[in-house]
Design an enzyme around this catalytic site. Sequence first.
Site, mmCIF file in Angstrom:
data_model
loop_
_atom_site.group_PDB
_atom_site.id
_atom_site.type_symbol
_atom_site.label_atom_id
_atom_site.label_comp_id
_atom_site.label_asym_id
_atom_site.label_seq_id
_atom_site.Cartn_x
_atom_site.Cartn_y
_atom_site.Cartn_z
ATOM 1 N N HIS A 296 29.706 49.969 63.508
ATOM 2 C CA HIS A 296 28.736 50.630 63.541
ATOM 3 C C HIS A 296 27.444 50.104 63.980
ATOM 4 C CE1 HIS A 296 30.879 53.280 60.674
ATOM 5 N NE2 HIS A 296 31.544 52.204 60.206
ATOM 6 N N LYS B 108 33.100 55.713 67.382
ATOM 7 C CA LYS B 108 31.731 56.059 66.795
ATOM 8 C C LYS B 108 30.737 56.393 67.971
ATOM 9 C CE LYS B 108 33.366 53.479 63.084
ATOM 10 N NZ LYS B 108 34.128 54.391 62.671
ATOM 11 N N SER C 242 29.813 49.755 56.433
ATOM 12 C CA SER C 242 30.169 50.978 56.889
ATOM 13 C C SER C 242 29.756 52.027 55.913
ATOM 14 C CB SER C 242 31.441 51.222 57.425
ATOM 15 O OG SER C 242 32.461 50.552 56.115
HETATM 16 N N1 PMP Z 1 35.519 48.584 61.443
HETATM 17 C C1 PMP Z 1 34.704 49.292 60.717
HETATM 18 C C2 PMP Z 1 33.482 48.508 60.209
HETATM 19 C C3 PMP Z 1 34.784 50.722 60.429
HETATM 20 O O1 PMP Z 1 34.023 51.413 59.999
HETATM 21 C C4 PMP Z 1 35.740 51.401 61.153
HETATM 22 C C5 PMP Z 1 35.994 52.687 61.067
HETATM 23 N N2 PMP Z 1 35.521 53.284 59.820
HETATM 24 C C6 PMP Z 1 36.960 50.603 61.676
HETATM 25 C C7 PMP Z 1 36.574 49.154 61.773
HETATM 26 C C8 PMP Z 1 38.064 51.337 61.996
HETATM 27 O O2 PMP Z 1 37.923 51.715 63.397
HETATM 28 P P1 PMP Z 1 38.874 53.134 64.302
HETATM 29 O O3 PMP Z 1 38.175 54.296 63.261
HETATM 30 O O4 PMP Z 1 38.324 53.113 65.423
HETATM 31 O O5 PMP Z 1 40.286 52.430 63.858
#
Ligand code: PMP
Length: 404
Positions: free
Chosen positions: A211, A242, A183
Amino acid sequence: MKKIADKVKEFTRAREVQALGLYPYFREIESEQGTTVTMDGKPVLMMGSNNYLGLTNHPEVKEAAKKAIDNYGTGCAGSRFLNGTLSIHRECEEVLADFMGAEAALVFSTGLMSNTGSIPHLVPRNGYLVTDKMDHASILDATRLAFGKTIKFAHNDMADLEAKLSRLEPDRNKLIIIDGVFSMEGDIAPLPDMLEVADKYGAEILVDDAHAIGVLGPGGRGTAAHFDVSDRVLGTVGTFSKSLASIGGFLASSEDVIHFLKHHSRHLIFSASPPPASMASVIKAVEIIKREPERIERLWQLTDYLRTNLENAGFNIGVCETPIIPVYVGDDMKVFNACMMLQQEGVFVNPVISPAVPPEHALIRLSLMSTLTEEQLDFAVEKLIKVGKELEFIPQPEPTATEK
Ligand code: PMP
């Protein structure tokens, strides 16, 4: 003993940065999250959104969400387990399972909860959770909730993974959990190599494709699909926050795994289900992703365009493989400064500092939307060059192996 109410006052770091006028968090956006947003009443180019396919403000998605509110109301007033399952949850799960080519899917109220609500329950008490050092915080949190033992391996380092796996008790469950696309730095997990190592030691793999869904693989079906190994992973976690234009998340896996979690996942059973408008947004977003594959193509065109222009300008963008483009800056304060200067210049970017990345490898995280134009990217690069020169983060030395 100091009272908690006083102890929290010892945390002064953020206030110090605020006092310097360089605090880049909780910045308010006064508009929807398009390619240009409004901040302090002024237009700012959005170069830091995870709205990869531009669907968060798509008229059809908004209309679907409104309709769902009319049909089902604004919330579910209970968990999926009891009174909070609506027919639109089931419909959304069917759409996601079909999209991912999985037997079944289960929706959670956030992407984070998709990890914390599934990973701890899948690994038995005497099992192992094997994680990449750069995994997302929600995977780390999931390991903290698990009874099994957590083992970390060096980022994307298959030799280290093998070394770690070889030391574990052979007849115990081992679940490797990785980000498909990391991420912060935007690099891709080497899934085929990882599967080879995993198979050797009887380990299984769960991929967090927050992602990658809507970005990577045929039709945006994620990392396992990208490498054509979908049938060899235990499951894929996705988020709605996303490419899927909403909030919530899911796990796509076998019907047996989903059935098991429906009866064991604490974050599913003891927390209210995601709102109907979110489900409707996701259903519509998937429909648009299937109908308009050109959105993903465009996202990758823009990725190549920006990557080339940043490299030509002398920025250090590390191993940049996806629409998440890191610009290495150096230390935390320089990153804060750069973010605020860029905002002044009309460009929104995100700061990434330790512990999200190793100390001294602080970076500006650019992320693309398929709805951006080349002219907008030229504007962003022009401003980055201006700020980069002023703060002296171009040119930069090549990243070290650990950064990669
Ligand atoms: N997993 C990854 C790899 C992420 O980048 C994110 C959010 N940045 C999440 C899980 C969590 O997702 P959410 O924002 O929908 O809670």
